[in-house]
Scaffold this motif. Structure first.
Motif, PDB file in Angstrom:
ATOM      1  N   ALA A  82      10.675  26.929  -6.083  1.00  0.00           N
ATOM      2  CA  ALA A  82      12.104  27.118  -5.853  1.00  0.00           C
ATOM      3  C   ALA A  82      12.710  28.111  -6.828  1.00  0.00           C
ATOM      4  O   ALA A  82      13.579  28.910  -6.467  1.00  0.00           O
ATOM      5  N   ASP A  90       9.832  30.932  -3.612  1.00  0.00           N
ATOM      6  CA  ASP A  90       9.884  30.513  -2.210  1.00  0.00           C
ATOM      7  C   ASP A  90      10.686  29.209  -2.144  1.00  0.00           C
ATOM      8  O   ASP A  90      10.106  28.114  -2.086  1.00  0.00           O
ATOM      9  N   PRO A  91      12.039  29.297  -2.170  1.00  0.00           N
ATOM     10  CA  PRO A  91      12.874  28.093  -2.181  1.00  0.00           C
ATOM     11  C   PRO A  91      12.620  27.163  -1.004  1.00  0.00           C
ATOM     12  O   PRO A  91      12.663  25.936  -1.158  1.00  0.00           O
ATOM     13  N   GLU A  92      12.349  27.727   0.177  1.00  0.00           N
ATOM     14  CA  GLU A  92      12.132  26.880   1.354  1.00  0.00           C
ATOM     15  C   GLU A  92      10.903  25.991   1.173  1.00  0.00           C
ATOM     16  O   GLU A  92      10.963  24.770   1.415  1.00  0.00           O
ATOM     17  N   LEU A  93       9.802  26.582   0.740  1.00  0.00           N
ATOM     18  CA  LEU A  93       8.592  25.803   0.507  1.00  0.00           C
ATOM     19  C   LEU A  93       8.783  24.876  -0.687  1.00  0.00           C
ATOM     20  O   LEU A  93       8.299  23.742  -0.691  1.00  0.00           O
ATOM     21  N   LEU A  95      11.575  23.417  -1.716  1.00  0.00           N
ATOM     22  CA  LEU A  95      12.356  22.243  -1.307  1.00  0.00           C
ATOM     23  C   LEU A  95      11.529  21.303  -0.438  1.00  0.00           C
ATOM     24  O   LEU A  95      11.733  20.082  -0.473  1.00  0.00           O
ATOM     25  N   PHE A  96      10.601  21.870   0.326  1.00  0.00           N
ATOM     26  CA  PHE A  96       9.721  21.027   1.146  1.00  0.00           C
ATOM     27  C   PHE A  96       8.940  20.064   0.258  1.00  0.00           C
ATOM     28  O   PHE A  96       8.863  18.858   0.533  1.00  0.00           O
ATOM     29  N   ARG A  99      11.137  17.445  -1.402  1.00  0.00           N
ATOM     30  CA  ARG A  99      11.435  16.391  -0.416  1.00  0.00           C
ATOM     31  C   ARG A  99      10.226  15.467  -0.231  1.00  0.00           C
ATOM     32  O   ARG A  99      10.381  14.253  -0.060  1.00  0.00           O
ATOM     33  N   TYR A 116      21.429  19.112  -5.704  1.00  0.00           N
ATOM     34  CA  TYR A 116      21.425  20.355  -4.940  1.00  0.00           C
ATOM     35  C   TYR A 116      22.418  20.299  -3.772  1.00  0.00           C
ATOM     36  O   TYR A 116      23.136  21.261  -3.494  1.00  0.00           O
ATOM     37  N   PHE A 122      20.473  26.111  -3.023  1.00  0.00           N
ATOM     38  CA  PHE A 122      19.371  26.266  -2.069  1.00  0.00           C
ATOM     39  C   PHE A 122      19.707  25.713  -0.683  1.00  0.00           C
ATOM     40  O   PHE A 122      19.146  26.163   0.312  1.00  0.00           O
ATOM     41  N   VAL A 123      20.555  24.699  -0.617  1.00  0.00           N
ATOM     42  CA  VAL A 123      20.946  24.091   0.659  1.00  0.00           C
ATOM     43  C   VAL A 123      22.459  24.205   0.799  1.00  0.00           C
ATOM     44  O   VAL A 123      23.170  24.480  -0.172  1.00  0.00           O
ATOM     45  N   GLN A 124      22.948  24.006   2.018  1.00  0.00           N
ATOM     46  CA  GLN A 124      24.390  24.011   2.215  1.00  0.00           C
ATOM     47  C   GLN A 124      25.006  22.764   1.565  1.00  0.00           C
ATOM     48  O   GLN A 124      24.417  21.683   1.612  1.00  0.00           O
TER      49      GLN A 124
END
Length: 208
Positions: A82, A90-93, A95-96, A99, A116, A122-124
């Motif tokens: 992140a 790679d923030p998407e990976l 955060l995966f 989670r 967050y 990173f997220v809305q």
């Protein structure tokens, strides 16, 4: 000419010595134990540590996160991705994997996800989701979540029916850090104004 060769030999010796020292340092870095890593995460020093270790444990960290699915390593690997620490960002990976760690019950991952969503990192920004995650982490004993939960109540989030439990969680927490201890006292004093004296008394009652 002899002087030049002598200097060259000395420089070569020092260069080899430096490489030997570097090799010794590289070999000395061991993968973190579960308890050691959890302590680093709790103190928010996990990213500093991997940088201080010069990113030598990347493969081990990744394997423990992906193949072994160890929650603490999923969190560490996710945070590294992140923020782009020792891995390409790679923030998407990232955060995966945070989670994934959260779904296995790692309270630090739950608290961080709540933070967050609270600040929109990173997220809305999603205050309802942030509240749910923060409340869960607070019940699991995370001090930062307990502090933020009471602040959320003061900001108008959550139900008044939950004030007593939030007060209880923070009131009975052991807080060594003086600044956080004072912050907790201030927040509890403010929350008590929004509660009935009977609820405050019940919340303060120890179960021990």
């Amino acid at each position: 000419m002899k002087l030049f060769l002598s200097l060259l030999l000395v420089l070569s010796f020092h260069s080899l010595a430096d490489e030997t020292i570097d090799d010794e340092i590289l070999q000395a870095v061991q993968i973190y134990s579960q308890d050691e890593l959890l302590d680093l995460i709790k103190e928010n020093k996990h990213l500093e540590r991997v940088k201080a270790d010069r990113c030598q444990l990347n493969r081990d960290i990744k394997d423990r996160a992906i193949k072994l699915k160890v929650p603490a390593y999923q969190f560490l690997y996710g945070d590294m991705l992140a923020w782009g620490v020792c891995f390409e960002r790679d923030p998407e990976l990232g955060l995966f994997y945070i989670r994934e760690s959260s779904s296995q019950g790692l309270v630090e991952a739950i608290e961080q996800l709540g933070r967050y969503y609270f600040i929109g990192r990173f997220v809305q920004k999603d205050l309802e989701r942030a509240y749910q995650l923060t409340y869960r982490a607070a019940e699991l004993g995370n001090i930062n979540a307990q502090l933020r939960l009471v602040q959320m109540h003061l900001d108008g989030l959550g139900s008044p029916y939950e004030f007593e439990n939030s007060y209880r969680l923070l009131h009975h927490s052991i807080i060594a850090d003086e600044a956080k201890h004072k912050e907790a006292a201030d927040l509890l004093a403010q929350l008590s104004v929004m509660m009935s004296p009977k609820s405050v008394k019940k919340a303060k009652k120890s179960d021990y």
